[in-house]
Design a protein around this motif. Structure first.
Motif, PDB file in Angstrom:
ATOM      1  N   GLU A 195      -1.056  44.070 -36.466  1.00  0.00           N
ATOM      2  CA  GLU A 195      -2.436  44.541 -36.467  1.00  0.00           C
ATOM      3  C   GLU A 195      -2.666  45.492 -37.629  1.00  0.00           C
ATOM      4  O   GLU A 195      -3.668  45.415 -38.347  1.00  0.00           O
ATOM      5  CB  GLU A 195      -2.729  45.250 -35.144  1.00  0.00           C
ATOM      6  CG  GLU A 195      -4.193  45.256 -34.779  1.00  0.00           C
ATOM      7  CD  GLU A 195      -4.398  45.783 -33.363  1.00  0.00           C
ATOM      8  OE1 GLU A 195      -5.442  46.380 -33.099  1.00  0.00           O
ATOM      9  OE2 GLU A 195      -3.477  45.597 -32.540  1.00  0.00           O
TER      10      GLU A 195
ATOM     11  N   ASP B 213      -1.003  45.614 -40.353  1.00  0.00           N
ATOM     12  CA  ASP B 213      -1.046  44.832 -41.603  1.00  0.00           C
ATOM     13  C   ASP B 213      -2.432  44.245 -41.820  1.00  0.00           C
ATOM     14  O   ASP B 213      -2.998  44.320 -42.905  1.00  0.00           O
ATOM     15  CB  ASP B 213      -0.006  43.716 -41.543  1.00  0.00           C
ATOM     16  CG  ASP B 213       1.402  44.268 -41.739  1.00  0.00           C
ATOM     17  OD1 ASP B 213       1.506  45.483 -42.052  1.00  0.00           O
ATOM     18  OD2 ASP B 213       2.378  43.497 -41.563  1.00  0.00           O
ATOM     19  N   SER B 214      -2.940  43.642 -40.729  1.00  0.00           N
ATOM     20  CA  SER B 214      -4.245  42.971 -40.870  1.00  0.00           C
ATOM     21  C   SER B 214      -5.334  43.996 -41.167  1.00  0.00           C
ATOM     22  O   SER B 214      -6.219  43.763 -41.980  1.00  0.00           O
ATOM     23  CB  SER B 214      -4.571  42.164 -39.620  1.00  0.00           C
ATOM     24  OG  SER B 214      -5.002  43.010 -38.594  1.00  0.00           O
ATOM     25  N   ILE B 215      -5.186  45.195 -40.496  1.00  0.00           N
ATOM     26  CA  ILE B 215      -6.189  46.235 -40.744  1.00  0.00           C
ATOM     27  C   ILE B 215      -6.147  46.671 -42.199  1.00  0.00           C
ATOM     28  O   ILE B 215      -7.177  46.775 -42.876  1.00  0.00           O
ATOM     29  CB  ILE B 215      -5.961  47.445 -39.801  1.00  0.00           C
ATOM     30  CG1 ILE B 215      -6.403  47.095 -38.383  1.00  0.00           C
ATOM     31  CG2 ILE B 215      -6.742  48.659 -40.300  1.00  0.00           C
ATOM     32  CD1 ILE B 215      -6.017  48.117 -37.359  1.00  0.00           C
TER      33      ILE B 215
ATOM     34  N   ALA C 123      -5.037  44.956 -44.671  1.00  0.00           N
ATOM     35  CA  ALA C 123      -5.537  43.868 -45.526  1.00  0.00           C
ATOM     36  C   ALA C 123      -7.066  43.861 -45.523  1.00  0.00           C
ATOM     37  O   ALA C 123      -7.713  43.761 -46.575  1.00  0.00           O
ATOM     38  CB  ALA C 123      -4.986  42.541 -45.027  1.00  0.00           C
ATOM     39  N   GLU C 124      -7.608  43.999 -44.300  1.00  0.00           N
ATOM     40  CA  GLU C 124      -9.062  43.961 -44.152  1.00  0.00           C
ATOM     41  C   GLU C 124      -9.707  45.103 -44.932  1.00  0.00           C
ATOM     42  O   GLU C 124     -10.693  44.933 -45.663  1.00  0.00           O
ATOM     43  CB  GLU C 124      -9.400  44.070 -42.667  1.00  0.00           C
ATOM     44  CG  GLU C 124     -10.763  43.545 -42.292  1.00  0.00           C
ATOM     45  CD  GLU C 124     -10.980  43.704 -40.791  1.00  0.00           C
ATOM     46  OE1 GLU C 124     -12.085  44.080 -40.369  1.00  0.00           O
ATOM     47  OE2 GLU C 124     -10.001  43.471 -40.034  1.00  0.00           O
ATOM     48  N   ALA C 125      -9.044  46.304 -44.711  1.00  0.00           N
ATOM     49  CA  ALA C 125      -9.592  47.493 -45.376  1.00  0.00           C
ATOM     50  C   ALA C 125      -9.581  47.315 -46.892  1.00  0.00           C
ATOM     51  O   ALA C 125     -10.553  47.633 -47.591  1.00  0.00           O
ATOM     52  CB  ALA C 125      -8.781  48.712 -44.980  1.00  0.00           C
ATOM     53  N   LYS C 126      -8.440  46.733 -47.344  1.00  0.00           N
ATOM     54  CA  LYS C 126      -8.337  46.504 -48.792  1.00  0.00           C
ATOM     55  C   LYS C 126      -9.450  45.597 -49.278  1.00  0.00           C
ATOM     56  O   LYS C 126     -10.127  45.862 -50.284  1.00  0.00           O
ATOM     57  CB  LYS C 126      -6.986  45.854 -49.098  1.00  0.00           C
ATOM     58  CG  LYS C 126      -5.911  46.861 -49.440  1.00  0.00           C
ATOM     59  CD  LYS C 126      -4.654  46.103 -49.870  1.00  0.00           C
ATOM     60  CE  LYS C 126      -3.476  47.039 -49.985  1.00  0.00           C
ATOM     61  NZ  LYS C 126      -2.210  46.269 -49.934  1.00  0.00           N
ATOM     62  N   GLU C 127      -9.628  44.524 -48.487  1.00  0.00           N
ATOM     63  CA  GLU C 127     -10.625  43.532 -48.888  1.00  0.00           C
ATOM     64  C   GLU C 127     -12.016  44.158 -48.916  1.00  0.00           C
ATOM     65  O   GLU C 127     -12.779  44.020 -49.883  1.00  0.00           O
ATOM     66  CB  GLU C 127     -10.601  42.360 -47.922  1.00  0.00           C
ATOM     67  CG  GLU C 127     -11.337  41.134 -48.444  1.00  0.00           C
ATOM     68  CD  GLU C 127     -11.233  39.999 -47.448  1.00  0.00           C
ATOM     69  OE1 GLU C 127     -10.101  39.768 -46.968  1.00  0.00           O
ATOM     70  OE2 GLU C 127     -12.256  39.376 -47.142  1.00  0.00           O
ATOM     71  N   ARG C 128     -12.248  44.905 -47.753  1.00  0.00           N
ATOM     72  CA  ARG C 128     -13.559  45.534 -47.665  1.00  0.00           C
ATOM     73  C   ARG C 128     -13.769  46.491 -48.837  1.00  0.00           C
ATOM     74  O   ARG C 128     -14.821  46.556 -49.471  1.00  0.00           O
ATOM     75  CB  ARG C 128     -13.693  46.274 -46.335  1.00  0.00           C
ATOM     76  CG  ARG C 128     -15.149  46.382 -45.885  1.00  0.00           C
ATOM     77  CD  ARG C 128     -15.264  47.179 -44.586  1.00  0.00           C
ATOM     78  NE  ARG C 128     -14.465  46.619 -43.530  1.00  0.00           N
ATOM     79  CZ  ARG C 128     -13.965  47.335 -42.509  1.00  0.00           C
ATOM     80  NH1 ARG C 128     -14.203  48.624 -42.429  1.00  0.00           N
ATOM     81  NH2 ARG C 128     -13.250  46.764 -41.582  1.00  0.00           N
TER      82      ARG C 128
ATOM     83  N   GLU D 234     -16.553  46.340 -51.472  1.00  0.00           N
ATOM     84  CA  GLU D 234     -17.438  47.484 -51.660  1.00  0.00           C
ATOM     85  C   GLU D 234     -17.438  47.902 -53.131  1.00  0.00           C
ATOM     86  O   GLU D 234     -18.499  48.134 -53.738  1.00  0.00           O
ATOM     87  CB  GLU D 234     -16.928  48.629 -50.775  1.00  0.00           C
ATOM     88  CG  GLU D 234     -17.824  49.837 -50.692  1.00  0.00           C
ATOM     89  CD  GLU D 234     -19.036  49.621 -49.803  1.00  0.00           C
ATOM     90  OE1 GLU D 234     -19.067  48.597 -49.096  1.00  0.00           O
ATOM     91  OE2 GLU D 234     -19.951  50.468 -49.835  1.00  0.00           O
TER      92      GLU D 234
END
Lengths: 181, 267
Positions: free
Chosen positions: A96, A98-100, A102-107, A111
């Motif tokens: 989780e 990791d996914s967070i 990754a998501e944060a990075k993407e976001r 942004e």
């Protein structure tokens, strides 16, 4: 010695008195009856009761031991399953996380891209407005300057704007020529 | 030591009279015809009360954790039941004989110990009739049990024809075995008990009366010899105490062995 003397006197100790036999036999049989009827059953009952009590105690102890063993087994199993669960949870948490990340990075990158774009847009818009305002201001200034120099009234807006446009077009042409050069 | 005492006594020339069998038989308390009820018969009856009374008293509470009395009772009962019954007759067959063995042992024990109790001092088995009575009961029981369990033929075959012997020998062996098992066995069963009690009682009487004689009548230097006979008397007392217990045990043990022969299959 006395034995011989007794024999001489005629009292043979091996000849029984019949009443002795009778009394002893009766006494013995009475005792046998009492023993059979009361004493033996009483003691047998004591033995039996005690045996049962001891066996009951042993059975109870055995049961308690079995229960304890079962409890320990259960406890062990629970511990094992808890350990597995913990591992699973850790695993999940890591995934989780990791996914967070990754998501944060993407976001963040999205942004960032958006912000960059916005900034560029703003910059572009500001440049455009600056150009526009500069163009009018330069036009006004130039017209006023030219009017002062020429002495000719350039109050006519239509004409003046035409002159300005021409001037600016020249300016553009000059600029482009400079840029290509 | 006894002969020394007698020599000294004889040397006094006053005539020491050793106690005789007639001195052992006390006068009757009351008589009805030929029935003379004496101290010995009273003691036999008393022994019934003592044994029954003690064991019923010991077992009255039937406590799981025994009192001292109950513990002694249980020990006595356990000895008759296990070491005399179970171990000798065998675990599968001993149960019906426990009352008989128990009664025999404690009845004889109490009657023997009378000989060592001051003021009573009369082992009732020193009256041969009492010993006969017990041997007859024992004999009737083990022969009866044998015939009932095995049938008349098999019982007498087991009694007179030991296996593993060449048939020719049976000619000699059958009469011998019959004599030994059917006639001599009950006689010795009774006489062993009688003779030990009788002999022991007589020996103590002689030692005691000799001591008394040497002190009271011989006097002087001979009185010193009374120390010898007195010590002998005390030694005999303890010896007799031991024999009284052993003979009660032996009688019951033999009864158990005979019963075992009656319930076991073959030899």
């Amino acid at each position: 010695m006395s034995f011989l003397m007794a024999a001489e006197e005629g009292a043979n100790p091996l000849i029984p008195n019949i009443w002795e036999i009778a009394i002893t036999a009766i006494g013995f049989l009475i005792l046998l009856f009492i023993v059979t009827k009361y004493v033996v059953p009483a003691f047998e009952k004591i033995y039996q009761d005690r045996k049962e009590a001891i066996e009951g105690g042993l059975a109870k102890a055995e049961k308690a031991q079995a229960e304890a063993a079962a409890a320990r087994e259960e406890y062990g199993q629970q511990l094992e399953s808890a350990r597995l669960e913990a591992q699973k949870i850790r695993e999940e948490a890591r995934a989780e996380g990791d996914s967070i990340i990754a998501e944060a990075k993407e976001r963040a990158s999205v942004e960032a891209a958006r912000i960059t774009e916005n900034a560029q847009k703003t910059i572009a818009a500001e440049r455009a407005s600056a150009q526009a305002s500069l163009r009018t201001e330069v036009g006004t200034l130039a017209t006023a300057l030219a009017g002062k120099i020429v002495g000719e009234s350039l109050a006519d807006d239509q004409r003046s704007s035409r002159v300005v446009d021409r001037f600016l077009a020249d300016l553009d042409a000059q600029q482009q020529a400079g840029a290509t050069r | 030591m006894i002969s020394n005492g007698l020599v000294v006594a004889a040397g006094e020339q006053q005539g020491y009279q050793a106690p005789t069998i007639d001195d052992m038989h006390l006068p009757a308390i009351f008589e009805i015809g030929s029935f003379a009820f004496g101290k010995q018969m009273l003691l036999v009856m008393l022994s019934v009360v003592i044994v029954a009374g003690f064991f019923m008293y010991a077992a009255r509470k039937r406590a799981m954790v025994p009192s001292r009395t109950q513990f002694i009772g249980e020990m006595g009962y356990g000895m008759a039941r296990n070491s005399l019954g179970k171990e000798i007759i065998g675990a599968h067959a001993y149960k019906p004989f426990v009352p008989l063995l128990f009664t025999a042992f404690f009845f004889i024990l109490v009657n023997n110990l009378y000989g060592s109790i001051p003021l009573i001092q009369l082992p009732t088995m020193s009256y041969v009739g009492s010993a006969y009575a017990l041997a007859i009961i024992a004999y009737v029981t083990w022969v009866g049990v044998g015939i009932k369990r095995k049938g008349l033929g098999t019982f007498f075959k087991d009694m007179t024809m030991p296996s593993g012997v060449p048939p020719v020998i049976y000619v000699i062996l059958i009469p011998i075995e019959f004599m030994s098992n059917m006639l001599i066995r009950p006689a010795t069963h009774a006489l062993r008990l009688f003779a030990t009690m009788f002999g022991g009682h007589l020996a103590i009487m002689v030692a005691a009366s000799l001591t008394q004689y040497l002190i009271m009548e011989a006097g002087g230097f001979a009185a010193l010899a009374s120390v010898g006979s007195g010590v002998l008397g005390i030694f005999l007392f303890f010896l007799e105490l031991m024999i009284q217990c052993i003979q009660a045990y032996v009688f019951t043990l033999l009864l158990a062995v005979y019963l075992q022969g009656s319930v076991s299959e073959g030899h």
